[in-house]
Design a protein around this motif. Sequence first.
Motif, PDB file in Angstrom:
ATOM      1  N   MET A   1     -46.626  12.415 -57.629  1.00 23.15           N
ATOM      2  CA  MET A   1     -46.067  12.529 -56.281  1.00 23.15           C
ATOM      3  C   MET A   1     -44.923  11.551 -56.053  1.00 23.15           C
ATOM      4  SD  MET A   1     -49.211  13.086 -53.630  1.00 23.15           S
ATOM      5  CE  MET A   1     -50.461  12.141 -54.466  1.00 23.15           C
ATOM      6  N   THR A   2     -45.008  10.400 -56.696  1.00 20.48           N
ATOM      7  CA  THR A   2     -44.029   9.335 -56.397  1.00 20.48           C
ATOM      8  C   THR A   2     -42.939   9.232 -57.448  1.00 20.48           C
ATOM      9  OG1 THR A   2     -45.385   7.724 -57.549  1.00 20.48           O
ATOM     10  CG2 THR A   2     -45.780   7.992 -55.206  1.00 20.48           C
ATOM     11  N   ARG A   3     -42.921  10.181 -58.381  1.00 24.47           N
ATOM     12  CA  ARG A   3     -41.942  10.113 -59.455  1.00 24.47           C
ATOM     13  C   ARG A   3     -40.558  10.533 -58.981  1.00 24.47           C
ATOM     14  NH1 ARG A   3     -44.899  12.395 -64.379  1.00 24.47           N
ATOM     15  NH2 ARG A   3     -45.977  10.403 -64.337  1.00 24.47           N
ATOM     16  N   LYS A   4     -40.539  11.445 -57.988  1.00 19.12           N
ATOM     17  CA  LYS A   4     -39.266  11.956 -57.460  1.00 19.12           C
ATOM     18  C   LYS A   4     -39.284  11.836 -55.939  1.00 19.12           C
ATOM     19  CE  LYS A   4     -39.316  16.204 -59.181  1.00 19.12           C
ATOM     20  NZ  LYS A   4     -38.869  17.551 -59.549  1.00 19.12           N
ATOM     21  N   PRO A   5     -38.113  11.848 -55.304  1.00 18.71           N
ATOM     22  CA  PRO A   5     -38.108  11.853 -53.837  1.00 18.71           C
ATOM     23  C   PRO A   5     -38.669  13.180 -53.314  1.00 18.71           C
ATOM     24  CG  PRO A   5     -35.907  11.357 -54.723  1.00 18.71           C
ATOM     25  CD  PRO A   5     -36.747  11.838 -55.865  1.00 18.71           C
ATOM     26  N   LEU A  74     -34.177  -2.427 -58.845  1.00 15.11           N
ATOM     27  CA  LEU A  74     -34.687  -3.767 -59.096  1.00 15.11           C
ATOM     28  C   LEU A  74     -35.753  -3.820 -60.177  1.00 15.11           C
ATOM     29  CD1 LEU A  74     -35.084  -5.473 -55.614  1.00 15.11           C
ATOM     30  CD2 LEU A  74     -33.433  -5.997 -57.401  1.00 15.11           C
ATOM     31  N   TYR A  75     -36.631  -2.834 -60.192  1.00 14.52           N
ATOM     32  CA  TYR A  75     -37.799  -3.002 -61.045  1.00 14.52           C
ATOM     33  C   TYR A  75     -38.287  -1.675 -61.614  1.00 14.52           C
ATOM     34  CZ  TYR A  75     -42.497  -4.385 -62.474  1.00 14.52           C
ATOM     35  OH  TYR A  75     -43.627  -4.605 -63.181  1.00 14.52           O
ATOM     36  N   ALA A  80     -33.672   3.778 -60.551  1.00 15.60           N
ATOM     37  CA  ALA A  80     -32.350   4.021 -61.121  1.00 15.60           C
ATOM     38  C   ALA A  80     -32.059   5.508 -61.339  1.00 15.60           C
ATOM     39  CB  ALA A  80     -32.227   3.271 -62.448  1.00 15.60           C
ATOM     40  N   LEU A  81     -32.878   6.398 -60.793  1.00 13.26           N
ATOM     41  CA  LEU A  81     -32.613   7.833 -60.928  1.00 13.26           C
ATOM     42  C   LEU A  81     -31.208   8.155 -60.408  1.00 13.26           C
ATOM     43  CD1 LEU A  81     -35.910   9.663 -59.848  1.00 13.26           C
ATOM     44  CD2 LEU A  81     -34.906   9.527 -62.126  1.00 13.26           C
ATOM     45  N   PRO A  82     -30.506   9.081 -61.046  1.00 12.73           N
ATOM     46  CA  PRO A  82     -29.103   9.317 -60.691  1.00 12.73           C
ATOM     47  C   PRO A  82     -28.879  10.020 -59.352  1.00 12.73           C
ATOM     48  CG  PRO A  82     -29.809  10.799 -62.453  1.00 12.73           C
ATOM     49  CD  PRO A  82     -30.942   9.846 -62.211  1.00 12.73           C
ATOM     50  N   THR A 481     -37.978   2.055 -47.685  1.00 17.16           N
ATOM     51  CA  THR A 481     -36.908   1.658 -48.597  1.00 17.16           C
ATOM     52  C   THR A 481     -37.142   2.286 -49.971  1.00 17.16           C
ATOM     53  OG1 THR A 481     -37.976  -0.296 -49.554  1.00 17.16           O
ATOM     54  CG2 THR A 481     -36.827  -0.603 -47.449  1.00 17.16           C
ATOM     55  N   LEU A 482     -36.129   2.141 -50.819  1.00 16.38           N
ATOM     56  CA  LEU A 482     -36.209   2.624 -52.196  1.00 16.38           C
ATOM     57  C   LEU A 482     -37.393   2.000 -52.936  1.00 16.38           C
ATOM     58  CD1 LEU A 482     -34.683   4.075 -54.609  1.00 16.38           C
ATOM     59  CD2 LEU A 482     -33.591   1.873 -55.013  1.00 16.38           C
ATOM     60  N   TYR A 483     -37.773   0.789 -52.509  1.00 18.43           N
ATOM     61  CA  TYR A 483     -38.745   0.016 -53.293  1.00 18.43           C
ATOM     62  C   TYR A 483     -40.201   0.346 -52.988  1.00 18.43           C
ATOM     63  CZ  TYR A 483     -34.358  -2.428 -53.775  1.00 18.43           C
ATOM     64  OH  TYR A 483     -33.044  -2.723 -53.983  1.00 18.43           O
ATOM     65  N   GLU A 484     -40.430   1.373 -52.162  1.00 20.97           N
ATOM     66  CA  GLU A 484     -41.801   1.855 -51.955  1.00 20.97           C
ATOM     67  C   GLU A 484     -42.201   2.707 -53.144  1.00 20.97           C
ATOM     68  OE1 GLU A 484     -43.387   4.113 -48.748  1.00 20.97           O
ATOM     69  OE2 GLU A 484     -42.563   2.727 -47.282  1.00 20.97           O
TER      70      GLU A 484
END
Length: 612
Positions: A1-5, A74-75, A80-82, A481-484
């Motif tokens: 579920m969290t691999r892609k937006p 960051l981590y 870093a997905l395009p 945010t992106l970091y969730e």
Amino acid sequence: MTRKPSLGGTEEEREMARWIEGHWKDQGLDEVHLVPYQVLLSYPSPDVPNLVRIIDSNDDKAIWVSAPKAEEPLYAEEDALPDLPFTFNGYAFPGNVTVKMSDVVYVNYGREQDFDFLESEGVDMTGKIIIARYGKIFRANIAEIAEARGAVGVVLFSDPIDYSPEGSSFVYPNSYFMPPSAAPFGTVKLVDGDPLTPFYPATESAFHIPEDEAQIPKVPVQPISPEDAWQILSRMGGEPAPAPSDWQGGLNFTRKADQGFQQKNLKLNLDVNNKNTPTTTYNVIGIIKGSVEPDRYVVLGNHYDAWIFGAVDPHSGTAAMLELSRLLMQLSKETGWRPRRSLVFCAWGAEEYGVVASLEWTEQFEKQLASRAVAYLNVDMAIEGNYTLRTKSAPMLYDIIFEGTKKIPNPNPEEVAGGRTTVYDTWAVRRPDTVQPGLPLMQFIGSGSDYKGFQHNIGIPSMDVRYTHDNVTLGEPMYHTLYETFALVDEIYDRGFLYHKAVTALWGDVAMVLSESKILPYSLEAYADFISRASEDIIKTYGDLIAQRNMTMEFFTEAVANFHKIVKDFTEELKQVDLENPLQVRKVNDQQMMVERAFIDPRGLPGRPEYK
Ligand SMILES: [Zn+2]
């Protein structure tokens, strides 16, 4: 579920809907439906990022530009997905505005009192770009207030004093605090549901109002990171501000009394390229039919759309819901058990845009839900921390929740070693109710998630539970945010999913008690007490004003006393019900079920018809 937006209304969201549908079919639920709505959502341009620029008016060149793309990886690998979306606020108006240095105004948290303070100091908001901190009021209210006062643009950021109070080295991925590069997404639409079909379901055949009549902002709004906010705020001119000191915040500069930039040749440009777009979003509805009262519903819900990866909000809750339905179907297969009343599982679309698809569903099925739904049990996120339980609830469900938390083993081994063996024990100690000593704090159920349509439009007693962190006022620092990411959940919040398990168990227990109990065990007395305390609060706060206007609270106070008496008599009557007589059982249950509905005013609050 969290691999892609899984952003609302996109192909990724639809893929997730079909994936959930597939799971429920595999688990063997009696019915699984995809329910579509034609709604207006908002997206950043795929090609042109939203930017804030500082421009030198001598050559009209930008001397500084905000971070264009989501946020700096960051981590986690997926950071870093395009194809991640450009940073944006949902429904922020597209526009390109440039103001001169003296027309940039820092407005603290963007509350009415903050604008009032500035106006009392002689600052006129007309034609200004305002820069405000997230965190004290709903961001849509900041945009609304700014627009109403004449501002032409809004820039939002999260102050480190609120979101990374331990300093910039103790942030994600070293902790759950917000790194300086984070810019949270979020909707700036104030009214819930699809903006083009107010009060009606956004079905294919529905009349959709023209977009310019919709209640959405008419000014550009853009979130930026704290490090980008510093670039603007640290260039502001004037003397250090003497007061109010709570405007200072945690960025490394001294807030200046004067507005505008120190260097008079500078201008600020806000460039927002969002597009409001008609699209389809789906709810996935899965049903386990009741064996005795199939026409009485216990509704459980969680949204499955996310601004980006959504590992906390909402997929910690989505995982809990899929696991709960799996366990109940396993129980059914192994023992032949069926719930007494129907269990209705709802995976909602496009919640992040302002509870869109759940509200449309409650508008479409309002009559059925009003006459048949026993309760609505929401888990927006199962965890946003591992410190204690956080519960928002209608008073009617208080006792069921208290009793449930006393049954659930404490997931925190240190707390267990300290003698607090249940979820309730830690909750009562770490989040006590100051008004009712000895009890854990039960918070008000507001309108911030998918319970809005159920609780506030139909009058279905609702709750929302999660595990939370130790700061009461602060939201989850990495919220939206992106970091969730999965790493945040797995490595920082909940290794082994112990807290997820506790919330899932509580959710299941409350649902089972409501679906299995012959007589519905609502908390009528707690409701009466709640109303008493509320009326005392009103008298304390507004008593003088009410008296000045020649009005009286006398009739209200009398009605409250009367409600107490009726509750007492009814509770006695409940003890006499012949449990073998289905008509008597149905009668008292329906009476109880309608109590919350009795407080619904179909015309809504004055000036706010969407709150009934
Ligand atoms: Zn959510």
